[in-house]
Design a protein around this motif. Structure first.
Motif, PDB file in Angstrom:
ATOM      1  N   LEU A 179       0.799  -1.218   0.000  1.00 27.28           N
ATOM      2  CA  LEU A 179       0.000   0.000   0.000  1.00 27.28           C
ATOM      3  C   LEU A 179       0.840   1.280   0.000  1.00 27.28           C
ATOM      4  O   LEU A 179       0.544   2.205  -0.762  1.00 27.28           O
ATOM      5  N   PRO A 180       1.896   1.400   0.840  1.00 27.89           N
ATOM      6  CA  PRO A 180       2.707   2.621   0.757  1.00 27.89           C
ATOM      7  C   PRO A 180       3.372   2.817  -0.600  1.00 27.89           C
ATOM      8  O   PRO A 180       3.603   3.949  -1.029  1.00 27.89           O
ATOM      9  N   ALA A 238       2.049   1.830  -3.471  1.00 25.29           N
ATOM     10  CA  ALA A 238       1.011   2.149  -4.458  1.00 25.29           C
ATOM     11  C   ALA A 238       0.342   3.486  -4.191  1.00 25.29           C
ATOM     12  O   ALA A 238      -0.264   4.063  -5.100  1.00 25.29           O
ATOM     13  N   SER A 239       0.437   3.983  -2.969  1.00 24.14           N
ATOM     14  CA  SER A 239      -0.240   5.239  -2.621  1.00 24.14           C
ATOM     15  C   SER A 239       0.534   6.433  -3.177  1.00 24.14           C
ATOM     16  O   SER A 239       1.777   6.445  -3.149  1.00 24.14           O
ATOM     17  N   PRO A 240      -0.152   7.454  -3.674  1.00 25.01           N
ATOM     18  CA  PRO A 240       0.543   8.683  -4.102  1.00 25.01           C
ATOM     19  C   PRO A 240       1.265   9.334  -2.933  1.00 25.01           C
ATOM     20  O   PRO A 240       0.812   9.257  -1.785  1.00 25.01           O
ATOM     21  N   GLU A 241       2.374   9.966  -3.209  1.00 20.63           N
ATOM     22  CA  GLU A 241       3.169  10.568  -2.146  1.00 20.63           C
ATOM     23  C   GLU A 241       2.406  11.666  -1.418  1.00 20.63           C
ATOM     24  O   GLU A 241       2.589  11.858  -0.202  1.00 20.63           O
ATOM     25  N   VAL A 254      -0.667  11.700  -0.689  1.00 23.25           N
ATOM     26  CA  VAL A 254      -1.564  11.059   0.275  1.00 23.25           C
ATOM     27  C   VAL A 254      -0.785  10.641   1.521  1.00 23.25           C
ATOM     28  O   VAL A 254      -1.204  10.901   2.658  1.00 23.25           O
ATOM     29  N   MET A 255       0.355  10.000   1.324  1.00 24.59           N
ATOM     30  CA  MET A 255       1.154   9.570   2.468  1.00 24.59           C
ATOM     31  C   MET A 255       1.693  10.769   3.236  1.00 24.59           C
ATOM     32  O   MET A 255       1.696  10.777   4.483  1.00 24.59           O
ATOM     33  N   SER A 257      -1.115  12.369   5.186  1.00 23.48           N
ATOM     34  CA  SER A 257      -1.528  11.481   6.276  1.00 23.48           C
ATOM     35  C   SER A 257      -0.543  11.548   7.435  1.00 23.48           C
ATOM     36  O   SER A 257      -0.942  11.602   8.616  1.00 23.48           O
TER      37      SER A 257
END
Length: 272
Positions: free
Chosen positions: A114-115, A117-120, A122-123, A126
């Motif tokens: 998941l980290p 695949a997640s857009p930066e 978003v991370m 978050s």
């Protein structure tokens, strides 16, 4: 007609080679431009891609722009610290996921991706929300950058080391234990040397990701300035040519590591 047929056959036989050379040229063109611009005497123009003349001043005065060397040192320090932490934690997690069965193992294998695949953005947002919720919004800096970098480097380490472990021949470990080697001796004498290339690759990848990151770092840095943030800040006024020097140095260091690893790998069979 025979000459045309021979030419067509020769082109067909080397078509894959030509395609590979084109891909390599496409990939290395930006690096070549950076290396060329590191010798560019263009300190008085906002058009950084205009080559005004050859000079070595950019290399002899790397720390000319105020704050650049400090930003580079800060990025290197954070990258090394995050790489060490992420490599240790990720390697342990990879061994646990490959060698042991436990409740939630399948879910954990899925969550690892998941980290990645997640857009930066978003991370990064978050993590910023997490730091704000824990009351650290006014303490953003080196510590929060370090935590953020370890977070997104972990997945890459786990995936890389897992791939190495999955291809490891367990018969070699069993053979060592059949020869009365203990589990600890088997691990350090057989398992660890075989997995070490994967761990080293994961560490190099983690450092590159940490040194290069901008989006996540920018959201969680506070007043701390890393090298990518420095470049983004000065880009509004014109990027100094010394930035290309730093890029060239980093590329040459990476190239030396790769070449050194290739030479060491070739020498091992010869020594055997």
């Amino acid at each position: 007609m025979n000459g045309v047929q021979r030419l067509g056959r020769w082109i067909g036989d080397h078509l894959v080679l030509f395609g590979g050379l084109l891909v390599v040229a496409y990939m290395f063109t930006p690096i070549a431009v950076v290396m060329l611009m590191s010798f560019n005497d263009n300190s008085r123009s906002r058009n950084i891609y205009a080559f005004r003349g050859f000079t070595l001043d950019n290399w002899t005065n790397v720390c000319g722009p105020n704050g650049m060397c400090e930003a580079v040192a800060r990025s290197v320090g954070i990258g090394l610290a995050a790489t060490i932490a992420a490599t240790i934690l990720g390697t342990l997690a990879a061994f646990a996921l490959v060698r042991h069965s436990f409740v939630g193992r399948s879910a954990m294998n899925t969550l690892i991706f998941l980290p990645m695949a997640s857009p930066e953005i978003v991370m990064g947002s978050s993590l910023l929300a997490l730091f704000v919720a824990t009351g650290n919004s006014g303490r953003l800096g080196l510590v929060t950058i370090f935590i953020a970098h370890v977070m997104f480097c972990l997945s890459f380490v786990v995936v890389t080391v897992k791939a190495r472990l999955a291809g490891l021949d367990r018969n070699l470990e069993q053979a060592a234990m059949d020869l009365y080697a203990s589990e600890a001796v088997t691990f350090w004498k057989v398992t660890f040397p075989l997995v070490l290339p994967g761990i080293a690759a994961a560490a190099l990848l983690s450092f590159s990701l940490s040194f290069d990151d901008f989006i996540i770092t920018n959201l969680n840095a506070g007043q701390t300035v890393t090298f990518p943030m420095f470049v983004w800040g000065v880009a509004q006024r014109g990027v100094p040519m010394q930035v290309n020097v730093i890029g060239t140095i980093m590329f040459l260091i990476s190239l030396l590591i790769v070449v050194g690893n290739m030479l060491a790998t070739r020498r091992k069979p010869a020594a055997a």
